[in-house]
Design a protein around this motif. Sequence first.
Motif, mmCIF file in Angstrom:
data_model
loop_
_atom_site.group_PDB
_atom_site.id
_atom_site.type_symbol
_atom_site.label_atom_id
_atom_site.label_comp_id
_atom_site.label_asym_id
_atom_site.label_seq_id
_atom_site.Cartn_x
_atom_site.Cartn_y
_atom_site.Cartn_z
ATOM 1 N N GLN A 47 0.689 -1.125 0.133
ATOM 2 C CA GLN A 47 -0.019 -0.014 -0.153
ATOM 3 C C GLN A 47 0.768 1.193 0.228
ATOM 4 O OE1 GLN A 47 -2.689 -0.183 3.142
ATOM 5 N NE2 GLN A 47 -4.005 -1.918 2.280
ATOM 6 N N HIS A 96 2.629 4.462 -1.382
ATOM 7 C CA HIS A 96 2.341 5.284 -2.567
ATOM 8 C C HIS A 96 3.793 6.069 -2.664
ATOM 9 C CE1 HIS A 96 2.271 8.469 0.571
ATOM 10 N NE2 HIS A 96 1.571 7.870 1.237
ATOM 11 N N ARG A 141 6.920 9.435 2.638
ATOM 12 C CA ARG A 141 6.134 8.731 3.393
ATOM 13 C C ARG A 141 6.984 8.358 4.796
ATOM 14 N NH1 ARG A 141 6.995 5.664 -1.058
ATOM 15 N NH2 ARG A 141 8.121 3.974 -0.062
ATOM 16 N N TYR A 189 9.244 5.056 -4.753
ATOM 17 C CA TYR A 189 7.888 4.513 -5.081
ATOM 18 C C TYR A 189 7.397 3.619 -4.254
ATOM 19 C CZ TYR A 189 9.370 7.357 -9.145
ATOM 20 O OH TYR A 189 9.864 8.275 -9.924
ATOM 21 N N ARG A 202 4.010 17.127 -7.669
ATOM 22 C CA ARG A 202 2.598 16.781 -7.365
ATOM 23 C C ARG A 202 2.487 15.103 -7.826
ATOM 24 N NH1 ARG A 202 -2.272 19.852 -9.412
ATOM 25 N NH2 ARG A 202 -1.400 18.954 -11.438
ATOM 26 N N SER A 216 0.220 11.720 -8.588
ATOM 27 C CA SER A 216 -1.300 11.213 -8.654
ATOM 28 C C SER A 216 -1.791 10.567 -7.559
ATOM 29 C CB SER A 216 -1.282 10.345 -9.886
ATOM 30 O OG SER A 216 -0.606 9.251 -9.642
ATOM 31 N N ASN A 217 -0.898 9.786 -6.781
ATOM 32 C CA ASN A 217 -1.241 9.245 -5.568
ATOM 33 C C ASN A 217 -0.343 9.220 -4.454
ATOM 34 O OD1 ASN A 217 0.655 7.583 -6.916
ATOM 35 N ND2 ASN A 217 -0.437 5.696 -6.187
ATOM 36 N N GLY A 218 0.387 10.198 -4.327
ATOM 37 C CA GLY A 218 1.294 10.373 -3.483
ATOM 38 C C GLY A 218 1.663 11.905 -3.099
ATOM 39 N N GLN A 219 2.594 12.276 -2.394
ATOM 40 C CA GLN A 219 3.046 13.691 -2.024
ATOM 41 C C GLN A 219 4.422 13.908 -1.639
ATOM 42 O OE1 GLN A 219 0.819 14.320 1.767
ATOM 43 N NE2 GLN A 219 1.693 12.297 2.891
#
Length: 545
Positions: free
Chosen positions: A99, A101, A105, A139, A379, A381-384
């Motif tokens: 899970q 992203h 993180r 990633y 930016r 798409s599914n992360g920061q």
Amino acid sequence: MKTTKGHVEDSLWLATTVTSTWRQQEMAMTFVWLLLQKSVPIPLSCIRTFVDFLVHDNIILRKIAEKGIAAFCRIQKPPRIYVEKTLDEILQRPVNVDQCHPGDRDDNLWITINDYKPPKTQKEWEETCFLDKSFHGYYKWPKIIRYPMNKRERYTKEHMSENVVILYERFTDKNYINKFIQFMVLDEEKEAINFDMFRFRMFKGLFRNFGLALVDSFMDDLYTLIRDKTKTQEGSHRVAAEIVAGMIRGSKHWTLDMLDELWKKLTPFLNEVCTNLSVETVSHWGSCFKYGMEDEDPRRMYRPIEFLRSLMNNQTIGNTFLETSQWSLIQRLDNFEWRIPAIWCAINQYAKEFLDHPYKAIREHIASVLGTSLSFDIRLSNGQSTRHPNVDQFIDSIRERLNQAIKIYEKKPLANISGQNVEIDSESRRAVNYIETVIQLHTQIFSGHIQPVKHAIIRIFPHLCEIDSIVANDDFIRKSSVICRMCLAVTYFDPSFIEELIEQLEQVCSSPKWHARRAAIEFIQNMIFCNLFNARPYAQRLRQL
């Protein structure tokens, strides 16, 4: 059919026989170098020949010998000890790797330099999981992480095979080292003095295999090289940079005590280097840090990182070139990319206070470093990306000051002419400097950023158009401002930005300043050409402009 060993022996005979010409020797030595491999026993005479040829009169033979010594060091390299662990075992807490992203993180903070506390014991140092490639953890994570322990057997005087002893004895012989260094200094013609990657690999292998014993042999010569003030100064600095790069890179698996001892010697040496840089030598020391820290875990390299960071606090006031050179060395931290966010934030906070620096060369380097520090704010798409300097916050913080600089320059002329006296207004000069640096920074962001278009970039756009109204007589700034606007114009816009951009364009086109309106119209023409389809819904509003 002859074996590889037989070919090596025949080629060595040809290379060392008295009747062979230099050309025959070159061909034979090149052939031997290409035949070197770990699976083939290497005759002792082969190693001796390559070592002897390092101080040969023929420069080409010396170059081949350097490649051969690098190959020997790699063949003799002690084996690494690999460990396989799951991320749960490394972090000592459960993590669902399926899970993960992309981006920043909690589970990849540990491979950045943020909050890193250097180990105090050798056991902690050996057990630390170092991941040298920058893609690790950004990633996602593999199920099993395989990495080499920070521990490696090292050769000692008591435990060396005969083929290793040959290299060790020669490279601890002061007379041999002095002669070898003299040849290296004179190797290239003045117009072609470049950092030699093969020589760097040779030194990396030597310091990796033999450790501090060789450092002690080279330190006195290193100081002699950097204090050379004769016509061979550039060559001397190049050789010193190659040796130091080899030390930094070759020491990655040394013990903590060895590393502490190394940096006790290197830190004062590098401080002296940084206070005696010249136009000819700065590029070599940039290459030294680039290759010395390339593809390394920043936690492993925290000592050189800290040294480069300290250059910000040790700026040589009044010496423009040294300040410029130190900023160019700081730029080499880009090797570590996203893994040193705390360093990039510190650089960002420090450097933005010098956007109006009186010297242009320094401003250019500051703009370049700031552009790099902002390039990791992307930016996903599914992360920061949350740990690095934020482009929107940074641009908004300088936008108000840019507006003030424009107003100052509008009110106060740069030069006051009274008779034969010309006085430069200091406040206007700083304003122009600030404007020029912001333009360069804007261009840097677009040249090195994956996602350069941000909301703050659009908000600062009207000011970039206004600049044309006050610098009509300054060709350099005027051309630079055109380039920085065109960087934005030729970028493909996400539809979410177009509405905001058109609002800013409408604001500029209603401005009483003719130059600003003209700049906006030129921008629109290029922007529409590069965004023909996603700008189509706004065709009516664009025509009205």
